[in-house]
Design a protein around this motif. Structure first.
Motif, PDB file in Angstrom:
ATOM      1  N   ASP A  45       0.763  -1.421   0.118  1.00  0.00           N
ATOM      2  CA  ASP A  45       0.048   0.016   0.070  1.00  0.00           C
ATOM      3  C   ASP A  45       0.842   1.154   0.034  1.00  0.00           C
ATOM      4  O   ASP A  45       0.638   2.364  -0.808  1.00  0.00           O
ATOM      5  CB  ASP A  45      -0.891   0.053   1.124  1.00  0.00           C
ATOM      6  N   LYS A  46       2.128   1.130   0.800  1.00  0.00           N
ATOM      7  CA  LYS A  46       2.803   2.276   0.981  1.00  0.00           C
ATOM      8  C   LYS A  46       3.551   2.714  -0.439  1.00  0.00           C
ATOM      9  O   LYS A  46       3.777   3.648  -1.004  1.00  0.00           O
ATOM     10  CB  LYS A  46       3.776   2.262   1.896  1.00  0.00           C
ATOM     11  N   ASN A  47       4.105   1.485  -1.176  1.00  0.00           N
ATOM     12  CA  ASN A  47       4.716   1.626  -2.313  1.00  0.00           C
ATOM     13  C   ASN A  47       3.721   2.002  -3.512  1.00  0.00           C
ATOM     14  O   ASN A  47       4.250   2.802  -4.394  1.00  0.00           O
ATOM     15  CB  ASN A  47       5.130   0.185  -2.641  1.00  0.00           C
ATOM     16  N   VAL A  48       2.685   1.593  -3.380  1.00  0.00           N
ATOM     17  CA  VAL A  48       1.361   2.066  -4.547  1.00  0.00           C
ATOM     18  C   VAL A  48       1.453   3.565  -4.421  1.00  0.00           C
ATOM     19  O   VAL A  48       1.134   4.366  -5.202  1.00  0.00           O
ATOM     20  CB  VAL A  48       0.283   1.571  -4.456  1.00  0.00           C
ATOM     21  N   ALA A  49       1.190   3.999  -3.014  1.00  0.00           N
ATOM     22  CA  ALA A  49       1.104   5.508  -2.970  1.00  0.00           C
ATOM     23  C   ALA A  49       2.237   6.265  -3.168  1.00  0.00           C
ATOM     24  O   ALA A  49       2.110   7.285  -3.958  1.00  0.00           O
ATOM     25  CB  ALA A  49       0.843   5.853  -1.415  1.00  0.00           C
ATOM     26  N   VAL A  50       3.633   5.726  -2.873  1.00  0.00           N
ATOM     27  CA  VAL A  50       4.759   6.466  -3.250  1.00  0.00           C
ATOM     28  C   VAL A  50       4.664   6.325  -4.705  1.00  0.00           C
ATOM     29  O   VAL A  50       5.130   7.445  -5.526  1.00  0.00           O
ATOM     30  CB  VAL A  50       5.833   5.743  -2.867  1.00  0.00           C
ATOM     31  N   SER A  51       4.541   5.355  -5.469  1.00  0.00           N
ATOM     32  CA  SER A  51       4.518   5.237  -7.021  1.00  0.00           C
ATOM     33  C   SER A  51       3.461   6.179  -7.568  1.00  0.00           C
ATOM     34  O   SER A  51       3.784   6.927  -8.531  1.00  0.00           O
ATOM     35  CB  SER A  51       3.909   3.982  -7.366  1.00  0.00           C
ATOM     36  N   ARG A  52       2.497   6.420  -7.080  1.00  0.00           N
ATOM     37  CA  ARG A  52       1.296   7.460  -7.572  1.00  0.00           C
ATOM     38  C   ARG A  52       2.039   8.910  -7.371  1.00  0.00           C
ATOM     39  O   ARG A  52       1.909   9.550  -8.352  1.00  0.00           O
ATOM     40  CB  ARG A  52       0.077   7.294  -6.820  1.00  0.00           C
ATOM     41  N   GLN A  53       2.449   9.013  -6.298  1.00  0.00           N
ATOM     42  CA  GLN A  53       3.162  10.653  -6.148  1.00  0.00           C
ATOM     43  C   GLN A  53       4.315  10.695  -6.900  1.00  0.00           C
ATOM     44  O   GLN A  53       4.285  11.848  -7.460  1.00  0.00           O
ATOM     45  CB  GLN A  53       3.929  10.555  -4.583  1.00  0.00           C
ATOM     46  N   SER A  55       4.681   9.302 -10.027  1.00  0.00           N
ATOM     47  CA  SER A  55       3.985   9.613 -11.159  1.00  0.00           C
ATOM     48  C   SER A  55       3.372  10.901 -11.624  1.00  0.00           C
ATOM     49  O   SER A  55       3.650  11.469 -12.640  1.00  0.00           O
ATOM     50  CB  SER A  55       2.852   8.280 -11.381  1.00  0.00           C
ATOM     51  N   GLU A  56       2.945  11.202 -10.541  1.00  0.00           N
ATOM     52  CA  GLU A  56       2.531  13.006 -10.456  1.00  0.00           C
ATOM     53  C   GLU A  56       3.614  13.636 -10.799  1.00  0.00           C
ATOM     54  O   GLU A  56       3.413  14.485 -11.391  1.00  0.00           O
ATOM     55  CB  GLU A  56       1.583  13.055  -9.449  1.00  0.00           C
ATOM     56  N   GLU A  57       4.691  13.445  -9.770  1.00  0.00           N
ATOM     57  CA  GLU A  57       5.847  14.284  -9.945  1.00  0.00           C
ATOM     58  C   GLU A  57       6.360  14.313 -11.264  1.00  0.00           C
ATOM     59  O   GLU A  57       6.885  15.350 -11.756  1.00  0.00           O
ATOM     60  CB  GLU A  57       6.650  14.122  -8.739  1.00  0.00           C
ATOM     61  N   ASN A  58       6.463  13.054 -11.868  1.00  0.00           N
ATOM     62  CA  ASN A  58       7.123  12.850 -13.040  1.00  0.00           C
ATOM     63  C   ASN A  58       6.284  13.791 -14.107  1.00  0.00           C
ATOM     64  O   ASN A  58       7.121  14.413 -15.119  1.00  0.00           O
ATOM     65  CB  ASN A  58       7.325  11.356 -13.440  1.00  0.00           C
ATOM     66  N   ALA A  59       4.972  13.400 -14.345  1.00  0.00           N
ATOM     67  CA  ALA A  59       4.179  14.286 -15.020  1.00  0.00           C
ATOM     68  C   ALA A  59       4.438  15.711 -14.923  1.00  0.00           C
ATOM     69  O   ALA A  59       4.585  16.442 -15.851  1.00  0.00           O
ATOM     70  CB  ALA A  59       2.663  13.973 -14.886  1.00  0.00           C
ATOM     71  N   ASN A  60       4.319  16.188 -13.809  1.00  0.00           N
ATOM     72  CA  ASN A  60       4.685  17.688 -13.691  1.00  0.00           C
ATOM     73  C   ASN A  60       6.237  18.137 -13.984  1.00  0.00           C
ATOM     74  O   ASN A  60       6.318  19.126 -14.644  1.00  0.00           O
ATOM     75  CB  ASN A  60       4.501  18.038 -12.115  1.00  0.00           C
ATOM     76  N   LEU A  61       7.054  17.289 -14.113  1.00  0.00           N
ATOM     77  CA  LEU A  61       8.399  17.454 -14.387  1.00  0.00           C
ATOM     78  C   LEU A  61       8.397  17.651 -15.830  1.00  0.00           C
ATOM     79  O   LEU A  61       9.044  18.376 -16.338  1.00  0.00           O
ATOM     80  CB  LEU A  61       9.294  16.556 -13.837  1.00  0.00           C
ATOM     81  N   GLN A  62       7.753  16.615 -16.225  1.00  0.00           N
ATOM     82  CA  GLN A  62       7.674  16.666 -17.977  1.00  0.00           C
ATOM     83  C   GLN A  62       7.058  17.883 -18.594  1.00  0.00           C
ATOM     84  O   GLN A  62       7.633  18.532 -19.467  1.00  0.00           O
ATOM     85  CB  GLN A  62       6.883  15.399 -18.365  1.00  0.00           C
ATOM     86  N   VAL A  63       5.896  18.207 -17.788  1.00  0.00           N
ATOM     87  CA  VAL A  63       5.247  19.556 -18.407  1.00  0.00           C
ATOM     88  C   VAL A  63       6.470  20.666 -18.211  1.00  0.00           C
ATOM     89  O   VAL A  63       6.486  21.383 -19.150  1.00  0.00           O
ATOM     90  CB  VAL A  63       4.006  19.814 -17.346  1.00  0.00           C
ATOM     91  N   HIS A  64       7.197  20.689 -17.037  1.00  0.00           N
ATOM     92  CA  HIS A  64       7.967  21.668 -16.722  1.00  0.00           C
ATOM     93  C   HIS A  64       9.097  21.615 -17.703  1.00  0.00           C
ATOM     94  O   HIS A  64       9.640  22.783 -18.381  1.00  0.00           O
ATOM     95  CB  HIS A  64       8.613  21.688 -15.318  1.00  0.00           C
ATOM     96  N   VAL A  65       9.737  20.575 -18.048  1.00  0.00           N
ATOM     97  CA  VAL A  65      10.644  20.368 -19.292  1.00  0.00           C
ATOM     98  C   VAL A  65      10.129  20.749 -20.552  1.00  0.00           C
ATOM     99  O   VAL A  65      10.923  21.502 -21.370  1.00  0.00           O
ATOM    100  CB  VAL A  65      11.189  18.868 -19.246  1.00  0.00           C
ATOM    101  N   GLU A  66       9.108  20.526 -20.971  1.00  0.00           N
ATOM    102  CA  GLU A  66       8.363  20.859 -22.141  1.00  0.00           C
ATOM    103  C   GLU A  66       8.267  22.517 -22.177  1.00  0.00           C
ATOM    104  O   GLU A  66       8.679  23.025 -23.168  1.00  0.00           O
ATOM    105  CB  GLU A  66       6.913  20.276 -22.385  1.00  0.00           C
ATOM    106  N   MET A  67       7.859  23.036 -21.076  1.00  0.00           N
ATOM    107  CA  MET A  67       7.837  24.520 -20.961  1.00  0.00           C
ATOM    108  C   MET A  67       9.247  25.077 -21.174  1.00  0.00           C
ATOM    109  O   MET A  67       9.506  26.088 -21.816  1.00  0.00           O
ATOM    110  CB  MET A  67       7.160  24.963 -19.594  1.00  0.00           C
ATOM    111  N   GLU A  68      10.109  24.510 -20.379  1.00  0.00           N
ATOM    112  CA  GLU A  68      11.463  25.008 -20.545  1.00  0.00           C
ATOM    113  C   GLU A  68      12.124  24.765 -21.886  1.00  0.00           C
ATOM    114  O   GLU A  68      12.721  26.002 -22.389  1.00  0.00           O
ATOM    115  CB  GLU A  68      12.568  24.347 -19.694  1.00  0.00           C
ATOM    116  N   SER A  69      11.655  23.747 -22.614  1.00  0.00           N
ATOM    117  CA  SER A  69      12.206  23.759 -24.022  1.00  0.00           C
ATOM    118  C   SER A  69      11.502  24.503 -24.858  1.00  0.00           C
ATOM    119  O   SER A  69      12.327  25.235 -25.692  1.00  0.00           O
ATOM    120  CB  SER A  69      11.693  22.205 -24.485  1.00  0.00           C
ATOM    121  N   LYS A  70      10.392  25.021 -24.672  1.00  0.00           N
ATOM    122  CA  LYS A  70       9.707  25.938 -25.579  1.00  0.00           C
ATOM    123  C   LYS A  70      10.318  27.264 -25.269  1.00  0.00           C
ATOM    124  O   LYS A  70      10.739  28.160 -26.302  1.00  0.00           O
ATOM    125  CB  LYS A  70       8.329  26.047 -25.082  1.00  0.00           C
TER     126      LYS A  70
END
Length: 120
Positions: A45-53, A55-70
């Motif tokens: 359960d803890k690992n699933v919660a950490v994995s979700r967190q 994943s969210e951080e990764n998605a946010n970082l990908q958005v940030h990287v895309e913005m930085e690239s633009k």
């Protein structure tokens, strides 16, 4: 004959005692395994919660990287345009930043100078 019956009953009692001891051992082992199982479920359960967190951080970082690239591409285009202006003489290297076409004030004497942006 009674001695033989007594002996057989003693053997049965001995076997039943061994089975009872084995049952106690197995019940203790079962409790240990159930506790381990519960602990592992909590870890899952803890690992699933950490994995979700993550994943969210990764998605946010990908958005940030895309913005930085633009932004990097935009700045690169602006830099290329400024270099071209310098090479063609449209922008004199002796111009001050406030007198360059990029930093000319908007119309009117009282309006503040605003940098011109090139969004493409």
């Amino acid at each position: 004959m009674k001695n033989q019956q007594i002996h057989q009953q003693e053997l049965k009692i001995s076997e039943l005692e061994k089975i009872a001891e084995k049952n106690v051992y197995l019940e203790e082992k079962l409790q240990v395994l159930q506790q381990q199982n519960e602990d592992l479920r909590e870890q899952i359960d803890k690992n699933v919660a950490v994995s979700r967190q993550l994943s969210e951080e990764n998605a946010n970082l990908q958005v940030h990287v895309e913005m930085e690239s633009k932004e990097k591409k935009r700045l690169s285009r602006t830099n290329e345009e400024l270099l071209w202006r310098l090479q063609t003489g449209e922008l004199s290297p002796h111009m001050t930043p406030s007198s360059s076409p990029i930093h000319r004030p908007a119309s009117g004497p009282g309006s503040p100078a605003r940098p011109h942006s090139y969004h493409q």
